[in-house]
Enzyme design. Sequence first.
Site, mmCIF file in Angstrom:
data_model
loop_
_atom_site.group_PDB
_atom_site.id
_atom_site.type_symbol
_atom_site.label_atom_id
_atom_site.label_comp_id
_atom_site.label_asym_id
_atom_site.label_seq_id
_atom_site.Cartn_x
_atom_site.Cartn_y
_atom_site.Cartn_z
ATOM 1 C CG ASN A 146 45.398 21.693 43.991
ATOM 2 O OD1 ASN A 146 44.413 22.149 44.549
ATOM 3 N ND2 ASN A 146 46.616 21.771 44.495
ATOM 4 C CD GLU B 54 13.692 81.924 41.480
ATOM 5 O OE1 GLU B 54 14.648 81.329 41.995
ATOM 6 O OE2 GLU B 54 12.667 81.319 41.068
ATOM 7 C CB SER C 74 53.985 24.851 46.633
ATOM 8 O OG SER C 74 52.802 24.361 47.215
ATOM 9 C CE LYS D 221 23.155 72.312 39.138
ATOM 10 N NZ LYS D 221 22.426 73.260 40.016
ATOM 11 N NE ARG E 132 23.562 77.788 43.645
ATOM 12 C CZ ARG E 132 22.236 77.747 43.483
ATOM 13 N NH1 ARG E 132 21.441 77.808 44.520
ATOM 14 N NH2 ARG E 132 21.712 77.629 42.266
ATOM 15 C CE1 TYR F 242 54.557 43.396 28.841
ATOM 16 C CE2 TYR F 242 55.368 44.212 30.953
ATOM 17 C CZ TYR F 242 55.071 44.425 29.612
ATOM 18 O OH TYR F 242 55.286 45.656 29.045
ATOM 19 N NE ARG G 6 62.884 20.115 43.142
ATOM 20 C CZ ARG G 6 61.868 19.516 43.730
ATOM 21 N NH1 ARG G 6 60.709 20.144 43.875
ATOM 22 N NH2 ARG G 6 61.978 18.290 44.195
#
Length: 458
Positions: free
Chosen positions: A370, A148, A398, A15, A8, A380, A433
């Site tokens: 920070n 039953e 940043s 179950k 059921r 990775y 950079r």
Amino acid sequence: MAAGKGTRMRSTTPKVLQPILDRSIIDYVLRSVFEAGIKPENVGVLVGSGGELVEQHLRENFPSELNILWQHEQLGTGHAVKSAREFWTNYDNLIVLNGDLPLIKPESLKNFINESGGNDCTVISFNAKHAKQYGRILREENKIKIVEFKDATPEQRKIHEVNAGCYAFKVKSLEEVIDLIKNDNAQKEYYLPDALYLMNEKNMQTGAFIFPEEEMQGINNQSELAQASRVMRKRISEKWLEIGVRMPVPESVYISPDAKLSQGVVIMPNVQIWGESEIGENSYIGSGSILTNVKIGSNVKIIAYAVIENSELKDNSKAGPFCYIRDGSCLEEKSFAGKFVELKNSKIGENSKVPHLSYMGDATLGHDVNIGAGSITCNYDGVHKNKTFIGNNCFVGSNTMFVAPVELSDGAATAAGSVITQAVPENALGVGRARQTNIKDWSILHNHLIKPQPKGEN
Ligand code: UD1
Ligand code: MG
């Protein structure tokens, strides 16, 4: 008994492995049994339908002393008990419990065991609001019989006292009747409740103790499973409210039975706390957060919508909103992981901050660091996961990319927009950079080129 087909439920999962919160039905039943003081070596679980999965689950989650018994064909509850005869035949008393009764409380089970000794068989019954398909209890003088639902007359179906599926037998008496149970009934099954009628025939003593309905609901379909989940969720929330956890909307909160909360914890709406999570005093868990196997110290603030897994947040640390902290990460005391930040297997040192839009993977940060917005570890390389070390008092500009493995010594800084591929020594500034060049008069030239042409004559 956990061998039934559970037809059921309409599910491929057996179950008794269906979930209530984050544990399976059978886990709740067994925990109550153990908490009632029954030792695992004296407990047998009958498996059959989906039995390999159930057996594996039991071996992984319960003491090895627990006995796993097999009912290879599912011919009914009477047949189930008979299949386990070798296990119980040497005991004086036997408790048989349906495997789909997760709400039964240990105290009730204990009371039942203590009180049921006098009879050859005592069952737990309850007065059901909707008696559904439960077996009906027929009381006759000092005996009881169970019919039953499918075999009951319309009159008998009106009875609201029903069989819960928990039986205490004297083993000697059970042995006298177990082979006499037949399957000449509506379901062609060997019913365990027929043992009572057979005992009555032999002038043995049978009886039923009435327990609260809330604990005795069997689970036979998804709707009953959802109902049991509601009951369990409420029980768990109430336990924590009692010790001084504040939850403005407890109905919206899900807490694993294995989680541990402390006084003064605040849990806002729509929070889920799973696994063996621990939350220390006065910590605040903001709306929409999902915590799994976390260790949260005291006075921690999780602002909202944080997903945190297998990680630790120490005292006075802060996280969120909208962060994902996972796989062995740690926020040391007073540190912070903020908006749109992902941490994986990373340690953020004391008083350090990763406030916005960052990914720190396999990174170790010292204290008072920070991390500027948009900075990430490139951990990775397609084959290996590489580590980033950032010392104490570092200032990361940043949008810094840390191409791991790489290291910043104490006091080092990086210029915004840098791609850091080499170690930055103590107190140095790493600039990685391209230099900016300005093209003179570019706008004038550009504007001239794109200037709209005057409209044509025609
Ligand atoms: C059973 C009782 C019913 C009672 C109800 C309480 C019988 C015949 N009926 O009905 O009187 O009111 O529980 O919830 O016992 N199982 C096996 N092997 C089998 C069949 C079942 O191990 O061959 C196990 C199931 O996994 C389950 C338990 O026995 O945990 C009860 O079986 P289920 O089919 O749920 O019985 P109900 O119809 O609920
Ligand atoms: Mg049932």
